[in-house]
Scaffold this motif. Structure first.
Motif, PDB file in Angstrom:
ATOM      1  N   TYR A  48       0.808  -1.366   0.030  1.00  0.00           N
ATOM      2  CA  TYR A  48      -0.035   0.126  -0.044  1.00  0.00           C
ATOM      3  C   TYR A  48       1.078   1.126  -0.184  1.00  0.00           C
ATOM      4  CZ  TYR A  48      -3.406  -3.418   2.040  1.00  0.00           C
ATOM      5  OH  TYR A  48      -4.234  -4.698   1.502  1.00  0.00           O
ATOM      6  N   GLY A  49       2.300   1.361   0.234  1.00  0.00           N
ATOM      7  CA  GLY A  49       3.271   2.480   0.018  1.00  0.00           C
ATOM      8  C   GLY A  49       3.543   2.596  -1.093  1.00  0.00           C
ATOM      9  N   ARG A  50       4.468   3.935  -1.401  1.00  0.00           N
ATOM     10  CA  ARG A  50       4.922   4.132  -3.078  1.00  0.00           C
ATOM     11  C   ARG A  50       5.663   4.226  -2.093  1.00  0.00           C
ATOM     12  NH1 ARG A  50       1.141   7.843  -0.985  1.00  0.00           N
ATOM     13  NH2 ARG A  50       1.219  10.251  -0.319  1.00  0.00           N
ATOM     14  N   PRO A  51       7.190   5.093  -3.820  1.00  0.00           N
ATOM     15  CA  PRO A  51       8.758   5.345  -3.019  1.00  0.00           C
ATOM     16  C   PRO A  51       8.393   7.553  -2.722  1.00  0.00           C
ATOM     17  CG  PRO A  51       8.860   3.906  -5.101  1.00  0.00           C
ATOM     18  CD  PRO A  51       6.923   4.391  -4.660  1.00  0.00           C
ATOM     19  N   ASN A  52       8.515   7.255  -1.266  1.00  0.00           N
ATOM     20  CA  ASN A  52       8.803   8.915  -1.039  1.00  0.00           C
ATOM     21  C   ASN A  52       9.773   9.539  -2.276  1.00  0.00           C
ATOM     22  OD1 ASN A  52       8.649  11.861  -0.638  1.00  0.00           O
ATOM     23  ND2 ASN A  52       8.228  11.036   1.767  1.00  0.00           N
ATOM     24  N   PRO A  53       9.741  10.811  -3.231  1.00  0.00           N
ATOM     25  CA  PRO A  53      10.760  10.987  -3.704  1.00  0.00           C
ATOM     26  C   PRO A  53      11.173  12.111  -2.956  1.00  0.00           C
ATOM     27  CG  PRO A  53       9.195  12.151  -4.424  1.00  0.00           C
ATOM     28  CD  PRO A  53       8.096  10.992  -3.739  1.00  0.00           C
ATOM     29  N   GLU A  54      10.854  12.511  -2.037  1.00  0.00           N
ATOM     30  CA  GLU A  54      11.845  13.296  -0.903  1.00  0.00           C
ATOM     31  C   GLU A  54      12.373  12.527   0.454  1.00  0.00           C
ATOM     32  OE1 GLU A  54      10.882  17.326  -1.107  1.00  0.00           O
ATOM     33  OE2 GLU A  54       9.770  15.794  -2.557  1.00  0.00           O
ATOM     34  N   THR A  55      12.704  11.256  -0.053  1.00  0.00           N
ATOM     35  CA  THR A  55      13.266  10.899   1.179  1.00  0.00           C
ATOM     36  C   THR A  55      14.146   9.381   0.893  1.00  0.00           C
ATOM     37  OG1 THR A  55      11.385   9.064   1.859  1.00  0.00           O
ATOM     38  CG2 THR A  55      11.824  11.740   2.900  1.00  0.00           C
ATOM     39  N   GLY A  56      13.441   8.986  -0.443  1.00  0.00           N
ATOM     40  CA  GLY A  56      13.798   7.470  -1.103  1.00  0.00           C
ATOM     41  C   GLY A  56      12.831   6.716  -0.327  1.00  0.00           C
ATOM     42  N   LEU A  57      12.534   6.774   0.810  1.00  0.00           N
ATOM     43  CA  LEU A  57      11.571   5.700   1.462  1.00  0.00           C
ATOM     44  C   LEU A  57       9.952   5.125   0.829  1.00  0.00           C
ATOM     45  CD1 LEU A  57      12.536   6.277   5.234  1.00  0.00           C
ATOM     46  CD2 LEU A  57      13.685   4.041   3.576  1.00  0.00           C
ATOM     47  N   ASN A  58      10.223   4.114   1.497  1.00  0.00           N
ATOM     48  CA  ASN A  58       8.454   4.014   0.779  1.00  0.00           C
ATOM     49  C   ASN A  58       7.187   4.345   1.779  1.00  0.00           C
ATOM     50  OD1 ASN A  58       6.210   1.959   1.276  1.00  0.00           O
ATOM     51  ND2 ASN A  58       6.328   0.832  -0.350  1.00  0.00           N
ATOM     52  N   THR A  59       6.899   5.443   1.412  1.00  0.00           N
ATOM     53  CA  THR A  59       6.275   5.689   2.645  1.00  0.00           C
ATOM     54  C   THR A  59       5.246   4.593   3.314  1.00  0.00           C
ATOM     55  OG1 THR A  59       3.788   6.099   1.557  1.00  0.00           O
ATOM     56  CG2 THR A  59       5.302   7.125   1.037  1.00  0.00           C
ATOM     57  N   ARG A  60       5.594   3.450   3.507  1.00  0.00           N
ATOM     58  CA  ARG A  60       4.744   2.565   4.308  1.00  0.00           C
ATOM     59  C   ARG A  60       5.732   2.202   5.324  1.00  0.00           C
ATOM     60  NH1 ARG A  60       0.742   2.062   7.190  1.00  0.00           N
ATOM     61  NH2 ARG A  60       0.795  -0.424   7.420  1.00  0.00           N
TER      62      ARG A  60
ATOM     63  N   SER B  46      17.818  -4.590   3.500  1.00  0.00           N
ATOM     64  CA  SER B  46      18.671  -3.379   3.112  1.00  0.00           C
ATOM     65  C   SER B  46      19.150  -2.901   3.970  1.00  0.00           C
ATOM     66  CB  SER B  46      17.932  -2.579   1.656  1.00  0.00           C
ATOM     67  OG  SER B  46      17.041  -1.793   2.511  1.00  0.00           O
ATOM     68  N   PRO B  47      20.182  -2.427   3.643  1.00  0.00           N
ATOM     69  CA  PRO B  47      21.368  -0.921   4.473  1.00  0.00           C
ATOM     70  C   PRO B  47      20.528  -0.107   5.152  1.00  0.00           C
ATOM     71  CG  PRO B  47      22.478  -1.748   2.554  1.00  0.00           C
ATOM     72  CD  PRO B  47      21.504  -1.694   2.012  1.00  0.00           C
ATOM     73  N   THR B  48      18.905   0.547   3.080  1.00  0.00           N
ATOM     74  CA  THR B  48      18.371   1.593   3.861  1.00  0.00           C
ATOM     75  C   THR B  48      17.271   1.132   5.095  1.00  0.00           C
ATOM     76  OG1 THR B  48      18.745   2.203   1.726  1.00  0.00           O
ATOM     77  CG2 THR B  48      16.545   3.067   2.813  1.00  0.00           C
ATOM     78  N   TYR B  49      16.667   0.117   4.784  1.00  0.00           N
ATOM     79  CA  TYR B  49      15.824  -0.101   5.906  1.00  0.00           C
ATOM     80  C   TYR B  49      17.480  -0.427   7.409  1.00  0.00           C
ATOM     81  CZ  TYR B  49      12.463  -1.928   2.445  1.00  0.00           C
ATOM     82  OH  TYR B  49      11.287  -1.810   1.994  1.00  0.00           O
ATOM     83  N   GLN B  50      17.747  -0.819   7.506  1.00  0.00           N
ATOM     84  CA  GLN B  50      18.792  -1.057   8.363  1.00  0.00           C
ATOM     85  C   GLN B  50      19.609  -0.252   8.787  1.00  0.00           C
ATOM     86  OE1 GLN B  50      22.457  -4.343   8.356  1.00  0.00           O
ATOM     87  NE2 GLN B  50      22.251  -4.312   5.990  1.00  0.00           N
ATOM     88  N   ARG B  51      19.320   0.974   8.284  1.00  0.00           N
ATOM     89  CA  ARG B  51      20.295   1.896   8.616  1.00  0.00           C
ATOM     90  C   ARG B  51      18.831   2.948   9.566  1.00  0.00           C
ATOM     91  NH1 ARG B  51      19.833   6.274   4.514  1.00  0.00           N
ATOM     92  NH2 ARG B  51      17.212   6.065   4.334  1.00  0.00           N
ATOM     93  N   GLU B  52      17.277   2.668   9.258  1.00  0.00           N
ATOM     94  CA  GLU B  52      15.901   3.234  10.093  1.00  0.00           C
ATOM     95  C   GLU B  52      16.069   2.484  11.172  1.00  0.00           C
ATOM     96  OE1 GLU B  52      14.431   6.323   8.680  1.00  0.00           O
ATOM     97  OE2 GLU B  52      15.553   5.837   6.742  1.00  0.00           O
ATOM     98  N   PHE B  53      15.962   1.107  11.304  1.00  0.00           N
ATOM     99  CA  PHE B  53      16.348   0.523  12.357  1.00  0.00           C
ATOM    100  C   PHE B  53      17.244   0.508  13.363  1.00  0.00           C
ATOM    101  CE2 PHE B  53      16.567  -3.310  15.665  1.00  0.00           C
ATOM    102  CZ  PHE B  53      15.569  -3.109  16.278  1.00  0.00           C
ATOM    103  N   ALA B  54      18.139   0.472  13.245  1.00  0.00           N
ATOM    104  CA  ALA B  54      19.317  -0.129  13.664  1.00  0.00           C
ATOM    105  C   ALA B  54      19.587   2.099  14.203  1.00  0.00           C
ATOM    106  CB  ALA B  54      21.028   0.166  13.046  1.00  0.00           C
ATOM    107  N   GLY B  55      19.296   2.936  13.456  1.00  0.00           N
ATOM    108  CA  GLY B  55      19.199   4.801  13.981  1.00  0.00           C
ATOM    109  C   GLY B  55      17.835   4.818  14.886  1.00  0.00           C
TER     110      GLY B  55
END
Lengths: 416, 416
Positions: free
Chosen positions: A18-30, A66-75
């Motif tokens: 149900y999400g989509r890529p957010n062009p501002e952040t590069g993250l999926n909105t969900r 992915s490194p991106t998800y790891q950044r979000e959780f680990a952060g």
């Protein structure tokens, strides 16, 4: 004096449906939704000056994030450890690789020796020092075959016997840890496991083939523990309500699908308190509050079209509901096969209500007799099996492509 | 007084070609080779009490490495930082995600704030404190469009102009950093970049479409730098031999394919020394030694069959070579299309020489005219294009399936 802890589980960073890529952040909105709930939780933990954080498993949705998800959780975890809060991290089934020798997605915290973090990928009893004194942690990661059975046992046992053996081994292990506990020090069992009788959301992922081990509440509710911090089941519940120790699933921190529509989402704030006077239990007892996080609402609008004009009936039903910021599906029940609905008008009505994402507008056809269950045998390939399943569950129709795609990716992952 | 540093690059954890799963460790045996070389390097750095470690990019073979690969790389880096050695980590093209907002595979070191590590995913000048005093580090990660161009520039420029613009921007940026340097403090430029005129191994992965930026040696050999620590090219070389500063690719630490057969593999031990007296350069100069690591040998046995019995000729050639522990391919040249070779006998002869892995035993057919180059146009799909390429490069035949499989996985990764 009380020791306070935050208990959370099933964070599932990486769910993108149900999400989509957010062009501002590069993250999926969900993914942003899930991170927002985790951030809310960490804010509350730091503001509330908790003495300990216990995470009971399933950090990511896949075992190779992915490194991106790891950044979000680990952060977010790093925010806790930077604030001096010891963080217990127990590996869930989603964090655990299927193959011997492979690393768990939580191992990086141990590899990099991040201060104040305690990773449990194998069962272990550890004494964790908090600002207010020590807490005994028994960490029980997801019971995977690799640590529960010897190679010989695994070879000799039949498939049907394996699960029973694992359940026995788990109970024995737990009993052993419980006996080693010092009753003068509070103790927390942090376990990612299925407890029998727990109410499921349906979004929990279990064994691919066969049955997962599940434990009786009585096995876990050992009075040697002050609090039992569970993970795995996405619905918040206490399986020993009013009893000691509490046996608590905090549930997932965000909704994974419509199975979690009716559930409140959040985490637990727990107080471990030393009691005055004698009891049949040890001197420590636990009390907890469930704290809600700002999870995105999921709403199913069910419409009985009856004899009305179907589009009018649906639009009326949509206008009656609070749909602001929600993921919404519309299921309308009609008597016969074909009914013309002006989907454009329904979409407009949904937009006017501030809907965030329309998951589907799907007819439910009433039939004299119940649809037969999909005929799914092991011989069908996964794709065909899913398509047949969707045929007999029409509300899944809008998700069919996504389902198939994710399932095939999962299958590939398992094969690798 | 001298400051010593270890300079390495192109570690590529995750290359599995010619390996197999090791049931004892769960790791692919080729990954074990790469880790062994990295471990050797870290041992030497710690025993030699280096003051600084500079890693010039390409830690992993893909931009989303599994937790297992992360454990292996991060574990070795952590050994350095635990020993108090500051570690500079510059992102290479393999470490860099293709999409805006995504994290690099090196970001986890920054997210978890691992002590003594300095991650460069954007260009930056940073003063790093070592036991023997400060060193100025200019870190230049792989020049990706996301940090080199504004969105507007990117939109307005034609494909052909983009690379030139990026090269100009890179040179300007570098010049700006160089001007900010304090000549009394030694300075190291750590850059993952293609230098024009460098001798390639052929195993370097470049742009998927179009051309990558490449810099003139003179742009990098700015005398404001004491030492230029490069990464990207897999063959060890100094592009400013005898000049100041040295412009050094240490090369990859293990062989990725037969393109690196003839190359020594290793890393550089660098001494930054303060000179007495006046020179036209600053007071600091660099000297370095190349140190070999125990990389696995790759050997091509080429056999001119001529008029001999072909199997005899091949077996004789095999017996003449030192093949102990090597990945070996046999290329035998025959005059005409069909020659019968007893592959079983050749395999036995190879085993007797202690070969670790036979990559292929492949006929090279002499033809009056050269084979036409494979006709590959952009319209072919990747799989078909690869198959055609292999047809015109018969020594690749034994690897065809593996090639196709990896290429498709890569393509999928790019699409995701």
């Amino acid at each position: 004096m009380a020791i306070t802890l935050v208990h959370f589980a099933d964070v599932h960073i990486g769910v993108e449906t149900y999400g989509r890529p957010n062009p501002e952040t590069g993250l999926n909105t969900r993914v942003e939704d899930f991170v927002r709930c985790l951030e809310f939780l960490v804010d509350r933990a730091i503001e509330g000056e908790v003495d300990l954080a216990v995470f009971s498993g399933d950090a990511y949705h896949t075992s190779s994030p992915s490194p991106t998800y790891q950044r979000e959780f680990a952060g977010q975890i790093r925010r806790l450890s930077r604030a001096g809060v010891p963080v217990v991290l127990v590996a869930g089934n989603h964090d655990t690789p299927g193959t011997f020798g492979r690393a768990s997605s939580l191992d990086i915290f141990g590899t990099l020796e991040v201060e104040h973090t305690y990773v449990f990928t194998k069962p272990r009893l550890e004494r964790v020092e908090t600002c207010k004194g020590p807490v005994q942690i028994v960490g029980m990661p997801w019971p995977s075959r690799s640590w529960m059975l010897t190679r010989e046992e695994y070879r000799k046992l039949l498939e049907e016997e394996l699960v029973g053996k694992m359940e026995e081994a788990y109970a024995r292990l737990l009993e052993g840890f419980a006996r080693q506990l010092d009753p003068d020090i509070p103790s927390v069992l942090a376990a990612h496991v299925m407890v029998r009788g727990a109410g499921l959301s349906g979004s929990e992922r279990g064994a691919v083939v066969g049955r997962d081990p599940s434990l009786l509440p009585s096995v876990l509710a050992n009075s040697a523990f002050t609090y039992v911090a569970l993970g795995h089941v996405h619905r918040h519940q206490d399986l020993n309500r009013g009893g000691r120790p509490p046996l608590v699933y905090p549930g997932s921190i965000e909704r994974i699908n419509f199975g979690e529509e009716e559930e409140r989402k959040g985490f637990c704030l727990v107080r471990l308190e030393r009691e005055e006077g004698e009891t049949i239990f040890g001197p420590w007892r636990a009390e907890y509050d469930f704290v809600e996080v700002p999870a995105r609402p999921f709403v199913t609008v069910e419409v009985e079209v009856g004899d009305s004009e179907p589009t009018d009936a649906i639009v009326d039903a949509v206008r009656e509901r609070d749909l602001e910021g929600a993921v919404v599906r519309v299921l309308y029940r009609v008597r016969e096969g074909k009914v013309l609905v002006d989907l454009g008008r329904v979409q407009r009505a949904l937009r006017e209500r501030g809907v965030w994402k329309v998951a589907g507008i799907v007819p439910q056809v009433e039939r004299p007799e119940r649809r037969p269950r999909a005929q799914i045998s092991r011989e069908l390939d996964l794709k065909e099996a899913l398509r047949r399943y969707v045929e007999s569950n029409p509300e899944l129709k809008p998700l069919e492509e996504e389902l198939v795609q994710y399932a095939l990716r999962l299958e590939q992952e398992l094969e690798e």
